[in-house]
Structure formats: C-alpha cells, structure tokens
Design an enzyme around this catalytic site. Sequence first.
Site, PDB file in Angstrom:
ATOM      1  N   ASP A  55       0.830  -1.199   0.000  1.00 34.44           N
ATOM      2  CA  ASP A  55       0.000   0.000   0.000  1.00 34.44           C
ATOM      3  C   ASP A  55       0.865   1.250   0.000  1.00 34.44           C
ATOM      4  O   ASP A  55       2.020   1.221   0.443  1.00 34.44           O
ATOM      5  CB  ASP A  55      -0.896   0.037   1.247  1.00 34.44           C
ATOM      6  CG  ASP A  55      -2.070  -0.909   1.140  1.00 34.44           C
ATOM      7  OD1 ASP A  55      -2.360  -1.347   0.015  1.00 34.44           O
ATOM      8  OD2 ASP A  55      -2.676  -1.213   2.177  1.00 34.44           O
ATOM      9  N   ASP A  61       1.115   7.550   8.261  1.00 31.42           N
ATOM     10  CA  ASP A  61       1.378   6.147   8.581  1.00 31.42           C
ATOM     11  C   ASP A  61       2.710   5.999   9.300  1.00 31.42           C
ATOM     12  O   ASP A  61       2.832   5.270  10.294  1.00 31.42           O
ATOM     13  CB  ASP A  61       1.398   5.302   7.301  1.00 31.42           C
ATOM     14  CG  ASP A  61       0.057   5.244   6.606  1.00 31.42           C
ATOM     15  OD1 ASP A  61      -0.934   4.902   7.268  1.00 31.42           O
ATOM     16  OD2 ASP A  61       0.003   5.544   5.401  1.00 31.42           O
ATOM     17  N   GLU A  84       2.048  -3.465  10.286  1.00 29.33           N
ATOM     18  CA  GLU A  84       1.792  -3.474   8.844  1.00 29.33           C
ATOM     19  C   GLU A  84       2.802  -2.624   8.097  1.00 29.33           C
ATOM     20  O   GLU A  84       3.091  -2.870   6.931  1.00 29.33           O
ATOM     21  CB  GLU A  84       0.380  -2.963   8.548  1.00 29.33           C
ATOM     22  CG  GLU A  84       0.045  -3.060   7.075  1.00 29.33           C
ATOM     23  CD  GLU A  84      -1.281  -2.444   6.717  1.00 29.33           C
ATOM     24  OE1 GLU A  84      -1.747  -2.667   5.580  1.00 29.33           O
ATOM     25  OE2 GLU A  84      -1.862  -1.738   7.554  1.00 29.33           O
ATOM     26  N   GLU A  85       3.359  -1.636   8.762  1.00 31.87           N
ATOM     27  CA  GLU A  85       4.267  -0.707   8.094  1.00 31.87           C
ATOM     28  C   GLU A  85       5.706  -1.202   8.037  1.00 31.87           C
ATOM     29  O   GLU A  85       6.554  -0.565   7.418  1.00 31.87           O
ATOM     30  CB  GLU A  85       4.225   0.656   8.800  1.00 31.87           C
ATOM     31  CG  GLU A  85       2.846   1.285   8.879  1.00 31.87           C
ATOM     32  CD  GLU A  85       2.195   1.476   7.527  1.00 31.87           C
ATOM     33  OE1 GLU A  85       2.919   1.692   6.542  1.00 31.87           O
ATOM     34  OE2 GLU A  85       0.956   1.394   7.468  1.00 31.87           O
ATOM     35  N   ASP A 105      -1.995  -2.360  13.049  1.00 30.38           N
ATOM     36  CA  ASP A 105      -2.027  -1.447  11.910  1.00 30.38           C
ATOM     37  C   ASP A 105      -2.148  -0.068  12.537  1.00 30.38           C
ATOM     38  O   ASP A 105      -3.205   0.282  13.067  1.00 30.38           O
ATOM     39  CB  ASP A 105      -3.224  -1.764  11.018  1.00 30.38           C
ATOM     40  CG  ASP A 105      -3.292  -0.876   9.775  1.00 30.38           C
ATOM     41  OD1 ASP A 105      -2.543   0.127   9.732  1.00 30.38           O
ATOM     42  OD2 ASP A 105      -4.100  -1.166   8.878  1.00 30.38           O
ATOM     43  N   LEU A 107      -2.432   3.032  11.515  1.00 24.76           N
ATOM     44  CA  LEU A 107      -3.421   4.002  11.028  1.00 24.76           C
ATOM     45  C   LEU A 107      -4.136   3.427   9.815  1.00 24.76           C
ATOM     46  O   LEU A 107      -3.818   3.750   8.668  1.00 24.76           O
ATOM     47  CB  LEU A 107      -2.763   5.341  10.695  1.00 24.76           C
ATOM     48  CG  LEU A 107      -3.744   6.517  10.568  1.00 24.76           C
ATOM     49  CD1 LEU A 107      -4.429   6.795  11.904  1.00 24.76           C
ATOM     50  CD2 LEU A 107      -3.029   7.775  10.094  1.00 24.76           C
ATOM     51  N   ASP A 108      -5.115   2.599  10.078  1.00 23.11           N
ATOM     52  CA  ASP A 108      -5.906   1.995   9.011  1.00 23.11           C
ATOM     53  C   ASP A 108      -6.813   3.042   8.375  1.00 23.11           C
ATOM     54  O   ASP A 108      -7.436   3.846   9.073  1.00 23.11           O
ATOM     55  CB  ASP A 108      -6.759   0.856   9.580  1.00 23.11           C
ATOM     56  CG  ASP A 108      -7.522   0.123   8.518  1.00 23.11           C
ATOM     57  OD1 ASP A 108      -6.911  -0.683   7.803  1.00 23.11           O
ATOM     58  OD2 ASP A 108      -8.740   0.366   8.390  1.00 23.11           O
ATOM     59  N   GLU A 265      -5.635  -7.172  10.383  1.00 24.85           N
ATOM     60  CA  GLU A 265      -7.015  -6.731  10.197  1.00 24.85           C
ATOM     61  C   GLU A 265      -8.025  -7.870  10.371  1.00 24.85           C
ATOM     62  O   GLU A 265      -8.951  -7.761  11.183  1.00 24.85           O
ATOM     63  CB  GLU A 265      -7.166  -6.091   8.809  1.00 24.85           C
ATOM     64  CG  GLU A 265      -6.345  -4.824   8.659  1.00 24.85           C
ATOM     65  CD  GLU A 265      -6.183  -4.375   7.214  1.00 24.85           C
ATOM     66  OE1 GLU A 265      -6.161  -3.149   6.974  1.00 24.85           O
ATOM     67  OE2 GLU A 265      -6.065  -5.234   6.311  1.00 24.85           O
TER      68      GLU A 265
END
Length: 289
Positions: A55, A61, A84-85, A105, A107-108, A265
Amino acid sequence: MNLDTLLHQFDCNNGLSEIINAICKSSVEIEQLVNRVFLDKTVLISKCIQNSSGDEQHKMDILSNEIMISNLTNSNSCSVLISEENEDAIIVDESHSGNYIVYFDPLDGSSNIDCNCGVGTIFSIILDNDKYKTIENRVLTNGNNIICAGYILYGGSTDMVIAFKGKGVHRLSFDRNTTEYVHTGILDITNKNKKVYSINESNFERWDIDMKHYIRQYRKQESKYTQRWIGSMVSDIHRTLLYGGMFCYPSDENNIHGKLRILYECFPMAFIMEEAGGKAIIAKMSNDR
C-alpha cells in the site's frame, strides 16, 4: 468506570495492562496528529513509498507507526512487534522485552484522511509461549490464540473498542477534559437488528461466483437490506457493531488473495465480532475464521 478499572476487573496482569495502556497513550498522540492534519501541511504529504503490504505509505502512517513502536517498547511487556508498516518483525531489546506479541495497523484507512473520513488503529495481542521457536513460528499464529484485540476510531469522538477472550466487547470513549478513556457500554451485536450490508459493490463483476451468490441474498427486495460503504474498515466495522448488519471485503480479480491483511485486520476484527456475538466467515461459504 475508566479503563484502569476495567483492566483491574478482568485481572489484566503480567504486562497485559501495560500494553493496553501503551496503546492508549499512542492513540492520544495519534489523535492529536489526526486532528491537526489540515493545520499542519507537513503531515499531509501523500504517497511516500510502499509499505510491506504494497500500500501507499503516507507520512501519517510513518508517524503513527513510530509512536506505536516507541510506546509499546517502553511498556517493557512486548517481545515482538508486528506492524503493517514494517516488512520484518521488530524484536524488542532484551532490556525492554516482555511476554507478549502485539500485531497492529497503526493508522488503518489513512488514504481517506484527506477527506476527513474516520480512520483507526487496529491491534491484537497473543502470549509469546515459546521463545525458543523461530520468529516465523512464533508470529505466524492461529487467530484463536488472540487473548485481546481492539481498535481505536478517530472520528467525531475518539472511541476504543476492546475485546477480551470470553469477556465480551467493551466500548470506551476518550474524555479530552480528563485525558482518559471512560467505559460507555458493552457491544452485543445479537440484539442489533438494522439490516445493512457493507461492501464495495463496484467490484461485483470481479468477485468469485460464490461471493456473487452470497451478496445477491442481500440485494433482493424482500430482504429489506440497504447498502452502506464508508471504505474505512474501522468505521465500517464500528457501525456494524453498533447497529447490526454485515461487513465484507472479498477477494477479486485484481486482488486474488484478498485486500485485507490476516494478521493486522482479519484476525483482530473476527475476534472482536465473535466476542460481540456475531460470526466471522471466509470465502467459499466456510465457517472457519
């Protein structure tokens, strides 16, 4: 009742309460970033690089991720952090290491932040039972091993929704005057009757046959369902928990393995939904999480 009272009531010890408090501290800092996003133009830099999931990684983020890593490390309760990052697992230094693995995550939904849409932080926690195993075997775990999961929604108000295994789902709202989270209710989806299905129907023709068949049930006039889609997972899930209905984000021709990430998620949201009395299913009409 505030968050500390809730954690004491559920006997959250051995570092678990420290982790949750670290997530709360992070959420307050992230909320301040989100609230100032249109006043501080340096934060609104879009499309930096791609993250480990492919992404677009925005500056928000990156900043949110740094906040989460710092506070979770300083809780002295985490052994491994999975963000996730970050492409690789973050091994917490021995001087700060604890007994839990935290997946998050930071900042989804950040791609929607430019239009002031609700965004959120998602997390789940498992016990790191065997530190002699390889990192892969420790972190690539079954969702049933989650002992606590939750999310923070940054919107008109800042809400934390947190679920403990076998103890239901609890909603807390952030009081800016006292700078603490206050318990505002237990979320039980079994008594919510609003007929809403939440899915991006623009992808209908690209779905698998079984998914098309599943959604057609909701589209029939006699079903009396209406469709709502915000496009920010935390916001869509939050509405579903409060009012009832269904949320779904299936795979399609462009994303053959699905778009949602199972560790950051799918697992935590499935855990929360099931603790609230709902069901979590996957494609092919399976009842497995």
